[in-house]
Every structure is written in C-alpha cells, then in structure tokens.
Design a protein around this motif. Sequence first.
Motif, mmCIF file in Angstrom:
data_model
loop_
_atom_site.group_PDB
_atom_site.id
_atom_site.type_symbol
_atom_site.label_atom_id
_atom_site.label_comp_id
_atom_site.label_asym_id
_atom_site.label_seq_id
_atom_site.Cartn_x
_atom_site.Cartn_y
_atom_site.Cartn_z
ATOM 1 N N ASN A 203 0.782 -1.184 -0.217
ATOM 2 C CA ASN A 203 0.013 -0.013 0.081
ATOM 3 C C ASN A 203 0.796 1.215 -0.101
ATOM 4 O O ASN A 203 0.346 2.419 0.003
ATOM 5 N N TYR A 204 1.929 1.143 -0.115
ATOM 6 C CA TYR A 204 3.040 2.180 -0.005
ATOM 7 C C TYR A 204 3.916 2.644 -1.370
ATOM 8 O O TYR A 204 4.024 3.778 -1.740
ATOM 9 N N CYS A 205 4.042 1.305 -1.996
ATOM 10 C CA CYS A 205 4.987 1.699 -3.060
ATOM 11 C C CYS A 205 4.236 2.001 -4.252
ATOM 12 O O CYS A 205 2.936 1.672 -4.529
ATOM 13 N N ASP A 206 4.816 2.931 -5.143
ATOM 14 C CA ASP A 206 4.152 3.028 -6.458
ATOM 15 C C ASP A 206 4.176 2.101 -7.572
ATOM 16 O O ASP A 206 2.987 1.760 -8.263
ATOM 17 N N ARG A 207 5.126 1.573 -7.614
ATOM 18 C CA ARG A 207 5.505 0.223 -8.533
ATOM 19 C C ARG A 207 6.196 -0.455 -7.802
ATOM 20 O O ARG A 207 6.892 -0.415 -6.804
#
Length: 248
Positions: A203-207
């Motif tokens: 839920n924190y990383c964009d990719r």
Amino acid sequence: MSITPVLQITGLTGGYSLNKPVLHDIALQVQPGEMVGLIGLNGAGKSTTMKHILGLMSPHKGEIRVNDKTRLSDPEGYHGALSFVPESPLLYEEMTVREHVEFTARAYGVNRSDYESRSIQLAKLFRMEDKMDTLSSHLSKGMKQKVMIMCAFVARPALYVIDEPFLGLDPLGIRSLLDFMMDLKKSGASILLSSHILSTIENYCDRFIVLHQGKVVASGTLEEMTAAAGQPGQSLEQLFYELVQGGQ
C-alpha cells in the motif's frame, strides 16, 4: 518533455565472478517522487543490485545513472545524490547516536541549522531522544537500525536506497518509518525499497520490480502486473508467489 529518472539502470550484468554473473541484463528506473519496491526471494539479486548502485561492485556490462550522473564521470555528484540504509546496522562502537548523525550530516554538507532541526525531528519520530548521547555499543539491534535510518534521512539526497529496513524495528518504528518515507516522497525524493514484508509495502510503493534468478520477471503497478498475469485483484503476496513459484 520527458522527465529524467533519478535512478536509471540499463543492461546491468554483474556479480562476484565474470564467469558466473548474478544479474542478467537488469533494466529499471525510479522517477522523481516515486517509491519503487524491489522484491524477490533470497538470492534473487536484490542486494547485488543495490551494491552495484552504491559502487561497491562494478558492472560487467551496462550502466547506472543517478541524477543523470555516472560514478566514472562525476563520482562526487553521483554519491552525493544518494543515501543508503543497509539491512544490518553498521556503526562505530565508540561513537554516540548524536555523533553518528552529525558525522553523516557533515559528510553530506548539511548546514548546522538544518542538521539541528532534522536531528531533533528524527530523534522524536523514532523515540530516540533519550539515547542521543548513548554509545552505539550499548544499543539494542532495533535501536542500531534506527540510528542507520536517522543517518540516512538527516541528509536530503535525490535517491534513498533502502534494504530490508523493517528488520529489528518494533511496530511503532515500522509505522514511523513508512510515514516518514511517504513525507519524503511527497517532497520529491525517490526511494528504492527492498523488503520481504510484501503485505506492508503493497500500500506504500507506487510500482514494483520483481527479481527472480537475477532477472526482472515483472514490473509495474500492482494493477498492471496482475492484469498482465491474467489475475486482476490479487494481492502483491499472491502475485509474487505465482511469479516465482508458479512458473508464470
């Protein structure tokens, strides 16, 4: 007009032996203000990739650019644009927490007022206020990890390379770290984060970039990767299992 990636790796092949490379033609990018999760099994090549970025290993082939600089063309500019949090804390036993943070700030050219305000903020954030004048040899493993994180974050480089930072941290420390990384990202910093705790970073990383046996086997947002695998709606953990164990 295209945006220049903060980190750009093209055609990276490398490892500890010329005859047996660990990495095979790795290509990845991290854009400004982006947090990218680098995931893979033990031995997949995550730490080896990070060692190449840090300059601890030299590529057999390929190129690594940080802020469009290479280590050969501009070593000071290259290294000054990145900061590293290792998996295992490495500290000087006879230096205090405060001395570690100040030493790092000086190495990055952080001015005195910024150092003081940032060190106070970080000590409060990671609940280390009463440990600032404690020798590192007297700290627990979790506290040593917090010192490494504080040292990395007292500077404000373009790129943070973070390897398994949650090991040894208590739940409050993990939440504080994640919230702080999100604040840094909002301010324009870029983060390459390696972690095995997939349910946390989902839920924190964009990719995400999935490494398996030294190769990039999938990359993109969770939605893009699940769609490409024909399994939309899957969690990152289940998708990862399918990619590396299910032969996808």
